[in-house]
Design a protein around this motif. Structure first.
Motif, PDB file in Angstrom:
ATOM      1  N   PRO A  85     -43.840  71.516  44.788  1.00  0.00           N
ATOM      2  CA  PRO A  85     -42.602  72.275  44.570  1.00  0.00           C
ATOM      3  C   PRO A  85     -42.877  73.781  44.539  1.00  0.00           C
ATOM      4  N   SER A  86     -41.840  74.551  44.867  1.00  0.00           N
ATOM      5  CA  SER A  86     -42.028  76.007  44.895  1.00  0.00           C
ATOM      6  C   SER A  86     -42.059  76.611  43.497  1.00  0.00           C
ATOM      7  N   ASP A 127     -37.071  75.263  40.675  1.00  0.00           N
ATOM      8  CA  ASP A 127     -36.327  74.425  39.727  1.00  0.00           C
ATOM      9  C   ASP A 127     -36.769  74.699  38.289  1.00  0.00           C
ATOM     10  N   THR A 184     -37.556  64.433  46.963  1.00  0.00           N
ATOM     11  CA  THR A 184     -37.990  65.805  47.272  1.00  0.00           C
ATOM     12  C   THR A 184     -39.389  65.836  47.891  1.00  0.00           C
ATOM     13  N   VAL A 240     -37.769  78.085  50.795  1.00  0.00           N
ATOM     14  CA  VAL A 240     -38.396  78.741  49.643  1.00  0.00           C
ATOM     15  C   VAL A 240     -39.833  78.230  49.423  1.00  0.00           C
ATOM     16  N   VAL A 241     -40.083  76.998  49.832  1.00  0.00           N
ATOM     17  CA  VAL A 241     -41.448  76.450  49.724  1.00  0.00           C
ATOM     18  C   VAL A 241     -42.383  77.232  50.658  1.00  0.00           C
ATOM     19  N   ILE A 269     -28.823  75.275  43.988  1.00  0.00           N
ATOM     20  CA  ILE A 269     -29.352  76.304  44.912  1.00  0.00           C
ATOM     21  C   ILE A 269     -28.230  76.737  45.858  1.00  0.00           C
ATOM     22  N   GLY A 303     -30.579  71.600  47.158  1.00  0.00           N
ATOM     23  CA  GLY A 303     -31.812  71.008  46.630  1.00  0.00           C
ATOM     24  C   GLY A 303     -32.546  70.218  47.695  1.00  0.00           C
ATOM     25  N   LYS A 334     -29.713  73.055  37.674  1.00  0.00           N
ATOM     26  CA  LYS A 334     -29.539  74.190  38.597  1.00  0.00           C
ATOM     27  C   LYS A 334     -28.808  73.769  39.865  1.00  0.00           C
ATOM     28  N   GLU A 343     -33.052  76.367  49.851  1.00  0.00           N
ATOM     29  CA  GLU A 343     -33.926  75.230  49.552  1.00  0.00           C
ATOM     30  C   GLU A 343     -34.811  74.968  50.769  1.00  0.00           C
ATOM     31  N   HIS A 344     -35.956  74.463  50.521  1.00  0.00           N
ATOM     32  CA  HIS A 344     -36.991  74.143  51.516  1.00  0.00           C
ATOM     33  C   HIS A 344     -37.660  75.383  52.092  1.00  0.00           C
TER      34      HIS A 344
HETATM   35  C1  MEV Z   1     -35.593  71.417  45.315  1.00  0.00           C
HETATM   36  O1  MEV Z   1     -34.606  71.683  44.340  1.00  0.00           O
HETATM   37  C2  MEV Z   1     -35.796  72.610  46.195  1.00  0.00           C
HETATM   38  C3  MEV Z   1     -36.842  72.417  47.281  1.00  0.00           C
HETATM   39  O2  MEV Z   1     -36.884  73.633  48.018  1.00  0.00           O
HETATM   40  C4  MEV Z   1     -38.194  72.095  46.715  1.00  0.00           C
HETATM   41  C5  MEV Z   1     -38.792  73.260  45.946  1.00  0.00           C
HETATM   42  O3  MEV Z   1     -38.527  74.415  46.262  1.00  0.00           O
HETATM   43  O4  MEV Z   1     -39.581  72.980  45.029  1.00  0.00           O
HETATM   44  C6  MEV Z   1     -36.446  71.321  48.240  1.00  0.00           C
END
Ligand code: MEV
Length: 321
Positions: free
Chosen positions: A136-137, A140, A184, A17-18, A10, A268, A8, A14-15
């Protein structure tokens, strides 16, 4: 028996999204293939293509990931998993561990004749990926399972996804490996700490991000590549404010800019790993790929990623969803 999981990239989010912000992710037509064999003393036999400076620091974590997935199927140490396919392992950002986790879950489901839907595959794979990435969110493993350009959001315990574009013409994307291995688990923890220490600034940055996110959706729908390029740059400056940039990434971005890229950003994990570079069209991407390769960078031409995506063509497509 065989299972597949896609890599994938992004586009934005990223981040954040967590922390429950929505993100946009494109699944790549590059996949990890997993073959199940009788247990050979180790869970993982790794034959995937690797970037030239690959450091196998995650090997033990991959073992834990595979053991967790095997446990979810109740098969303990009966099987080993041979990883191969055309998804290269980069220094971070391409979703290699999620692709492997989804491939393992699918291969075991096929082996054991369990008819699992996409959501069950994603959940099992995510429980495995947690062994590698901590918290992780799920973005992935979702993109490793489902193809297309996806909006992904994690709300409390609910993972939501929506396909924005199933068969959109390809985005002219080049992925350049910054040659700085990223972790990560560490970067996600660092952003969590940043949020704790800077709660007011965090809110301002999230408002900034939400505007970028809305504009990225608009640019994809209108297929406005120029606008998308500028938005990638804006997302990168947000990553920078979240302390997620580094000189290796900025060097790649400088070369991209000097070669006419419409925009670029770390994708990512960040603080290294892959840099997403947007070109004008497939030819421009191929030209930039040559420039980067000539000066010693490892690149992945992802410009055909969304055009070749279709559920029919996916050898790993689930029967049920
Ligand atoms: C990793 O590809 C993306 C991050 O936001 C971690 C996640 O969402 O699991 C850094």
């Amino acid at each position: 028996m065989v299972g597949f999981g896609s890599g994938k990239v992004i586009l934005c989010g990223e981040h954040v999204v967590v922390h429950s912000e929505p993100a946009i992710v494109v699944s790549l037509p590059l996949r990890t293939r997993v073959d199940v064999i009788p247990f050979s003393g180790t869970f993982i036999v790794d034959k995937r293509p690797k970037h030239p400076n690959y450091v196998p620091y995650k090997q033990n974590l991959y073992e834990e990931m595979a053991a967790t997935i095997a446990d979810a199927f109740g098969v303990g140490r009966l099987y080993s998993f041979v990883l191969s396919g055309d998804l290269p392992v980069t220094s971070g950002g391409i979703g290699a561990s999620a692709a492997a986790a989804v491939g393992i879950a699918r291969a075991l489901a096929a082996m054991l004749k369990r008819h699992l839907g996409q959501r069950e595959i994603m959940e099992i794979a995510l429980s495995g990926e947690r062994k590698i990435h901590g918290n992780p969110s799920g973005i992935d493993t979702t993109a490793a399972t489902i193809e297309g350009i996806l909006l992904f959001q994690k709300e409390e315990y609910v993972l939501f996804h929506h396909r924005i574009a199933p068969a959109q013409p390809a985005l002219p994307m080049l992925l350049v490996d910054s040659q700085k291995t990223t972790n990560t688990k560490e970067t996600v923890a660092a952003v969590g700490e940043f949020k704790k220490q800077n709660s007011l600034l965090w809110q301002t940055l999230m408002m900034e991000y939400q505007a970028i996110f809305a504009a990225v959706i608009g640019a994809i729908k209108k297929r406005d590549i120029e606008a998308l390029g500028k938005l990638l740059d804006q997302n990168q400056s947000l990553l920078d404010k979240l302390t997620l940039s580094c000189c290796h990434v900025e060097r790649v971005r400088d070369i991209a800019r000097n070669n006419g890229a419409l925009g670029s950003k770390n994708t990512g994990s960040s603080r290294g790993g892959l840099v997403l570079v947007l070109g004008r069209d497939a030819q421009h991407v191929a030209d930039m790929a040559q420039v980067f390769t000539r000066v010693g960078y490892f690149v992945v031409d992802a410009s055909s990623s969304s055009s070749s995506l279709s559920t029919d063509k996916n050898p790993a497509a689930d029967q049920a969803s």
